[in-house]
Design a protein around this motif. Structure first.
Motif, mmCIF file in Angstrom:
data_model
loop_
_atom_site.group_PDB
_atom_site.id
_atom_site.type_symbol
_atom_site.label_atom_id
_atom_site.label_comp_id
_atom_site.label_asym_id
_atom_site.label_seq_id
_atom_site.Cartn_x
_atom_site.Cartn_y
_atom_site.Cartn_z
ATOM 1 N N CYS A 1 0.849 -1.199 0.000
ATOM 2 C CA CYS A 1 0.000 0.000 0.000
ATOM 3 C C CYS A 1 0.881 1.244 0.000
ATOM 4 N N CYS A 2 0.391 2.303 -0.616
ATOM 5 C CA CYS A 2 1.080 3.590 -0.617
ATOM 6 C C CYS A 2 0.954 4.222 0.764
ATOM 7 N N GLN A 3 2.064 4.677 1.335
ATOM 8 C CA GLN A 3 2.025 5.277 2.661
ATOM 9 C C GLN A 3 1.269 6.599 2.677
ATOM 10 N N MET A 4 1.212 7.286 1.544
ATOM 11 C CA MET A 4 0.549 8.593 1.507
ATOM 12 C C MET A 4 -0.948 8.477 1.247
ATOM 13 N N LYS B 1 9.060 15.787 11.546
ATOM 14 C CA LYS B 1 8.323 15.919 12.813
ATOM 15 C C LYS B 1 6.839 15.631 12.625
ATOM 16 N N THR B 2 6.269 16.150 11.534
ATOM 17 C CA THR B 2 4.837 15.956 11.278
ATOM 18 C C THR B 2 4.572 14.832 10.292
ATOM 19 N N LEU B 3 5.649 14.246 9.745
ATOM 20 C CA LEU B 3 5.535 13.201 8.728
ATOM 21 C C LEU B 3 4.635 13.671 7.579
ATOM 22 N N THR C 1 -0.147 14.584 4.804
ATOM 23 C CA THR C 1 0.453 13.802 5.882
ATOM 24 C C THR C 1 0.397 12.311 5.583
ATOM 25 N N VAL C 2 1.404 11.615 6.035
ATOM 26 C CA VAL C 2 1.474 10.166 5.865
ATOM 27 C C VAL C 2 0.253 9.499 6.504
ATOM 28 N N LYS C 3 -0.369 8.591 5.779
ATOM 29 C CA LYS C 3 -1.523 7.853 6.309
ATOM 30 C C LYS C 3 -1.115 6.542 6.964
ATOM 31 N N LEU C 4 -0.079 5.908 6.448
ATOM 32 C CA LEU C 4 0.383 4.630 6.976
ATOM 33 C C LEU C 4 1.821 4.777 7.433
ATOM 34 N N ASN C 5 2.082 4.447 8.687
ATOM 35 C CA ASN C 5 3.454 4.530 9.166
ATOM 36 C C ASN C 5 3.738 3.453 10.189
#
Length: 281
Positions: free
Chosen positions: A204-207, A261-263, A274-278
């Protein structure tokens, strides 16, 4: 022994130490290891687990190895340890017999006192894939072999056939090959790190959070270096994100700033995403 659930843990390019002593677990996959085990290990602690490899089950230990905390900045070092497990060593050396023999011959041909590591990847694209299971103490190891020369040979044959078919329809009397000398920079990096992260995120795409290619039965995400590899030479997981091909190209076109800091990606036009998956940044 049947297992209804397999959890991808990691893919490691094969090394000499994997065939003789143990298999380290990179930092980015240690939390997932603890999730599979259902417990944490303090420094010097170990846990007995089972490894299914080549149709057999072997008992090994996972160690949280002691280390110099000042030097390693409190980083935990986990490792499958089996240097005294002769049956498993014999199995590994038998399954990876080409690679093992290559290491033996290379070490024997060296000058006395040369203890540098033998680089298996120079001759073989071989990896060891590790899965956890629904049983906390059971792991599955699978070998992965890639014969690049055979793939290239097949590709050339296919291209030749395609060109032959096209030649019966169109001709180019001016076609030729010009020889030129030029310098080419080739990126030398461990692609298995990005491949392992793709599996961690289920392709999956992290974004966007989307599984790219799922409806077509394929996986099409790409590994993106947050700070360009050509500048940083940093191929660590801390510098890699998993993105869809479209998002990847947008990032390279727009060149946004990544805020650790905010990804978030901060685009030149003011848009912030912002990143959705981390699970690793």
């Amino acid at each position: 022994m049947a297992n209804d659930k397999q959890i991808f843990l990691m893919k490691r390019p094969l090394q000499w130490s994997h065939l003789t002593s143990g298999l380290p677990i990179p930092k980015v996959f240690q939390e997932l290891t603890y999730d599979i085990l259902g417990r944490r290990l303090n420094a010097k602690d170990s846990m007995e687990v089972r490894v299914m490899f080549g149709g057999e089950v072997f008992c090994v230990k996972i160690y949280n190895i002691d280390f110099n905390r000042n030097k390693y900045d409190h980083t935990e070092i986990l490792q499958f340890k089996y240097d005294n497990n002769r049956p498993l060593l014999d199995k590994l050396q038998n399954v990876f017999s080409r690679e093992y023999q290559y290491c033996l011959e290379t070490r024997e041909a060296r000058r006395k006192g040369d203890t540098s590591r033998v680089d298996i990847s120079k001759n073989f694209e071989t990896s060891l894939i590790v899965y956890g299971t629904s049983e906390p103490d059971l792991f599955i190891w699978e070998p992965e072999f890639e014969n690049l020369s055979r793939e290239v040979e097949t590709e050339i044959k296919q291209m030749t056939e395609e060109e032959f078919e096209m030649a019966t329809v169109r001709t180019d009397p001016h076609a030729t090959i010009k020889k030129k000398q030029k310098l080419v920079k080739i990126r030398q990096l461990d692609t298995s790190i990005g491949d392992s992260l793709k599996r961690v995120y289920g392709y999956c795409c992290q974004m966007t959070g989307e599984h790219i290619g799922e409806q077509y039965g394929v996986n099409a995400v790409e590994a993106h270096h947050i700070r360009p590899f050509t500048e940083s030479l940093n191929n660590d997981t801390s510098n890699i994100m998993i993105l869809s091909p479209n998002y990847h190209r947008i990032v390279h076109k727009a060149n946004p700033r990544f805020n650790h800091k905010t990804l978030s990606f901060e685009f030149p036009n003011g848009l912030i995403e912002t990143v959705k998956l981390n699970r690793h940044l």
